[in-house]
Design an enzyme around this catalytic site. Structure first.
Site, PDB file in Angstrom:
ATOM      1  N   GLU A 155       0.793  -1.236   0.000  1.00 28.93           N
ATOM      2  CA  GLU A 155       0.000   0.000   0.000  1.00 28.93           C
ATOM      3  C   GLU A 155       0.825   1.286   0.000  1.00 28.93           C
ATOM      4  O   GLU A 155       0.797   2.047   0.978  1.00 28.93           O
ATOM      5  CB  GLU A 155      -0.963   0.002   1.194  1.00 28.93           C
ATOM      6  CG  GLU A 155      -1.888  -1.203   1.228  1.00 28.93           C
ATOM      7  CD  GLU A 155      -2.972  -1.089   2.289  1.00 28.93           C
ATOM      8  OE1 GLU A 155      -2.879  -0.216   3.174  1.00 28.93           O
ATOM      9  OE2 GLU A 155      -3.939  -1.863   2.221  1.00 28.93           O
ATOM     10  N   GLU A 166      -5.376  -8.608   0.743  1.00 27.55           N
ATOM     11  CA  GLU A 166      -6.066  -8.284   1.992  1.00 27.55           C
ATOM     12  C   GLU A 166      -7.528  -7.970   1.705  1.00 27.55           C
ATOM     13  O   GLU A 166      -7.836  -7.251   0.755  1.00 27.55           O
ATOM     14  CB  GLU A 166      -5.497  -7.024   2.679  1.00 27.55           C
ATOM     15  CG  GLU A 166      -4.172  -7.204   3.362  1.00 27.55           C
ATOM     16  CD  GLU A 166      -3.706  -5.919   4.048  1.00 27.55           C
ATOM     17  OE1 GLU A 166      -4.559  -5.123   4.508  1.00 27.55           O
ATOM     18  OE2 GLU A 166      -2.479  -5.723   4.094  1.00 27.55           O
TER      19      GLU A 166
HETATM   20  C1  GBH Z   1      -4.695  -2.121   5.408  1.00 28.46           C
HETATM   21  O1  GBH Z   1      -4.818  -0.768   5.108  1.00 28.46           O
HETATM   22  C2  GBH Z   1      -3.336  -2.392   5.960  1.00 28.46           C
HETATM   23  O2  GBH Z   1      -2.495  -2.979   4.998  1.00 28.46           O
HETATM   24  C3  GBH Z   1      -3.347  -3.222   7.193  1.00 28.46           C
HETATM   25  O3  GBH Z   1      -2.098  -3.160   7.812  1.00 28.46           O
HETATM   26  C4  GBH Z   1      -4.466  -2.768   8.098  1.00 28.46           C
HETATM   27  O4  GBH Z   1      -4.445  -3.373   9.352  1.00 28.46           O
HETATM   28  C5  GBH Z   1      -5.750  -3.074   7.396  1.00 28.46           C
HETATM   29  O5  GBH Z   1      -5.784  -2.498   6.146  1.00 28.46           O
HETATM   30  C6  GBH Z   1      -6.988  -2.632   8.156  1.00 28.46           C
HETATM   31  O6  GBH Z   1      -7.021  -1.250   8.268  1.00 28.46           O
HETATM   32  O7  GBH Z   1      -8.262   7.416   7.756  1.00 28.46           O
HETATM   33  O8  GBH Z   1     -10.352   6.579   8.623  1.00 28.46           O
HETATM   34  O9  GBH Z   1     -10.348   7.887   6.578  1.00 28.46           O
HETATM   35  C7  GBH Z   1      -6.100  -0.390   4.680  1.00 28.46           C
HETATM   36  C8  GBH Z   1      -6.085   0.936   3.972  1.00 28.46           C
HETATM   37  C9  GBH Z   1      -6.181   3.197   4.392  1.00 28.46           C
HETATM   38  C10 GBH Z   1      -8.175   1.907   4.511  1.00 28.46           C
HETATM   39  C11 GBH Z   1      -6.861   4.317   5.100  1.00 28.46           C
HETATM   40  C12 GBH Z   1      -8.863   3.093   5.162  1.00 28.46           C
HETATM   41  C13 GBH Z   1      -8.857   5.545   5.227  1.00 28.46           C
HETATM   42  C14 GBH Z   1      -9.471   5.431   6.577  1.00 28.46           C
HETATM   43  N1  GBH Z   1      -6.762   1.936   4.746  1.00 28.46           N
HETATM   44  N2  GBH Z   1      -8.271   4.332   4.744  1.00 28.46           N
HETATM   45  S1  GBH Z   1      -9.624   6.943   7.432  1.00 28.46           S
END
Ligand code: GBH
Length: 458
Positions: free
Chosen positions: A172, A366
């Site tokens: 990511e 994922e």
């Molecule tokens: C993944 O990221 C990661 O690879 C993993 O490590 C993590 O534990 C998992 O997902 C669950 O989160 O800031 O509230 O507006 C996920 C990508 C990026 C999804 C940030 C949500 C915005 C949320 N995330 N995105 S917010």
């Protein structure tokens, strides 16, 4: 969608890869052992106020010491692939220079344990834990970090490559670049939009340099994982909403997909990058490097994005260049993170990847959800998680039926773990972790997933 379709049995292609995923900082603990130095996440989580509850990864799931138990759990679940990440500051404690054999000893033991259990290791080299010492020199905004990453990748490969068939460079890069350097939600917590675009480029450059060297060294499978989100306009007939969606799609998806898979920045994104940075960090030959051949694209999918055009909106700090774009809450059910649940979004995304970027097979590296635990007697009845996983697997299966070259699915996550800025209260695991005792307990979803894997169907 009618109920018969939602409950009809679906069977995946023979050889479909089933597994689970984790990441080093989220599960390992042992933050000060065997020569490991601090990463940007140690610094970030130990800074008061940046992580909910003041939680850190110092102990996490203590996987560093309990890896054998965790592999035994995976064996019980019947998973074929385990996607884990390697902590750079364990392997090259100074970021560059000498390799630390004791750091690699841990992954050596883990890999042997996995092979013993009949589980294929899939190693991610960078799941966000940059050695702090490199951040002190500019982190991913510094081009030298890309070279350092490729050197680290080879050091890990030379020790583990005889037994690890599958290598993923980055997890990511959008999160590393934009949450790390633009919005500051993640480590290193910087809020400099121009830095985020430089970081994005250097992350991809690091991927390309590492991918090339891994391949030359004999790695069997090389990949990169991106987090993607289908971006929908509020009104598909409103030209301004459609433009807003294209802008966010560019910043979330195409700014990574096009360089990685097509060897070029999309014109609209190049314009944004140049507006913020002047573009001087993009050098001749970089895009050819970034476009190194990969064996599959890793896709992490959690949720869709809904936007509209709105005059005067400042835009989102996570997406520099979205002035005039309003981010909306879709009218959908939500997970415990308050994230909208949209399995159809996964189908849309996979179809689009299969259409635009056809050459590359895809693995969902994922997908999963956090929900509050429902404890009934001795059982953790996480029926909402089962519903989430089942609906997304059905959507993935529909994409396969539609001809998308999807080769596998890895659930996030094996264990409840350190959920970054949210700390330990958000639980994504198929397996429950009691952090006071480190006791692991299978949730209902783990038993359900075991059945899915053993029958190759649901
Ligand atoms: C993944 O990221 C990661 O690879 C993993 O490590 C993590 O534990 C998992 O997902 C669950 O989160 O800031 O509230 O507006 C996920 C990508 C990026 C999804 C940030 C949500 C915005 C949320 N995330 N995105 S917010």
């Amino acid at each position: 969608q009618d109920r018969t379709e939602a409950s009809a049995s679906v069977t995946f292609p023979v050889g479909f890869r089933w597994g689970v995923a984790t990441a080093a900082y989220q599960i390992e603990g042992a933050a000060r052992e065997d020569g490991r130095t601090p990463s940007i996440w140690d610094t970030f989580s130990r800074t008061p106020g940046l992580v909910d509850g003041g939680h850190t990864g110092d102990v996490a799931c203590d996987h560093y010491h309990r890896y054998a138990d965790d592999v035994a759990i995976m064996r019980e679940l019947g998973v074929g692939t385990y996607r884990f990440s390697i902590a750079w500051p364990r392997v090259i404690p100074d970021g560059t220079g000498p390799m630390n054999p004791r750091g690699l000893d841990f992954y050596d033991r883990l890999v042997d344990e996995l092979l013993e259990a009949g589980i294929a290791p899939m190693a991610t080299l960078y799941h966000w834990d940059l050695p702090q010492i490199l951040e002190d020199r500019g982190g991913w905004t510094n081009r030298a970090t890309a070279d350092a990453f490729a050197d680290y990748a080879i050091a890990a490969y030379l020790r583990l490559g005889d037994r690890v068939p599958t290598w993923t460079t980055l997890n990511e890069p959008w999160c590393s670049a934009f949450l790390g350097y633009a919005s500051g939600n993640h480590a290193p917590g910087r809020t400099e939009p121009d830095a985020a675009f430089r970081a994005a480029h250097h992350l991809m450059l690091g991927h390309g340099l590492a991918a090339r060297r891994l391949r030359e060294a004999g790695a069997r499978e090389v990949s990169v994982t991106v987090n993607l989100s289908p971006v929908f306009p509020r009104d598909a007939r409103d030209r301004h909403d459609v433009e807003a969606a294209a802008r966010v799609d560019g910043l979330h998806n195409r700014i990574f997909l096009d360089p990685l898979l097509l060897g070029r920045y999309p014109a609209d994104m190049l314009e944004v990058v140049e507006r913020f940075t002047g573009g001087t960090h993009i050098q001749e030959g970089d895009l050819a490097t970034i476009n190194a051949p990969i064996d599959f694209l890793g896709v992490n999918y959690y949720m869709p994005t809904l936007v509209a055009a709105k005059v005067g909106e400042p835009g989102s700090a996570q997406f520099p260049g979205t002035e005039g774009v309003e981010f909306l809450d879709p009218d959908l059910p939500r997970t415990g993170m308050d994230w909208p649940i949209d399995p159809d979004g996964l189908h849309v995304l996979l179809k689009r990847l299969g259409g635009d970027y056809v050459k590359t097979p895809i693995i969902i590296t994922e997908n999963g959800a956090s929900f509050p635990d429902v404890v009934v007697g001795d059982e953790i009845e996480d029926t909402e998680r089962i519903g989430f996983l089942a609906s997304h697997l059905r959507a993935a299966h529909r994409a396969v039926t539609d001809g998308v070259d999807l080769r596998g699915y890895l659930a996030w996550s094996l264990l409840d773990n350190f959920e970054w800025a949210y700390g330990y209260d958000k639980r994504f695991g198929l397996v429950h972790v009691d952090y006071a005792t480190q006791e692991r307990r299978l949730k209902e979803s783990a038993r359900w997933y075991r059945r899915v894997i053993s029958t190759n169907s649901l």
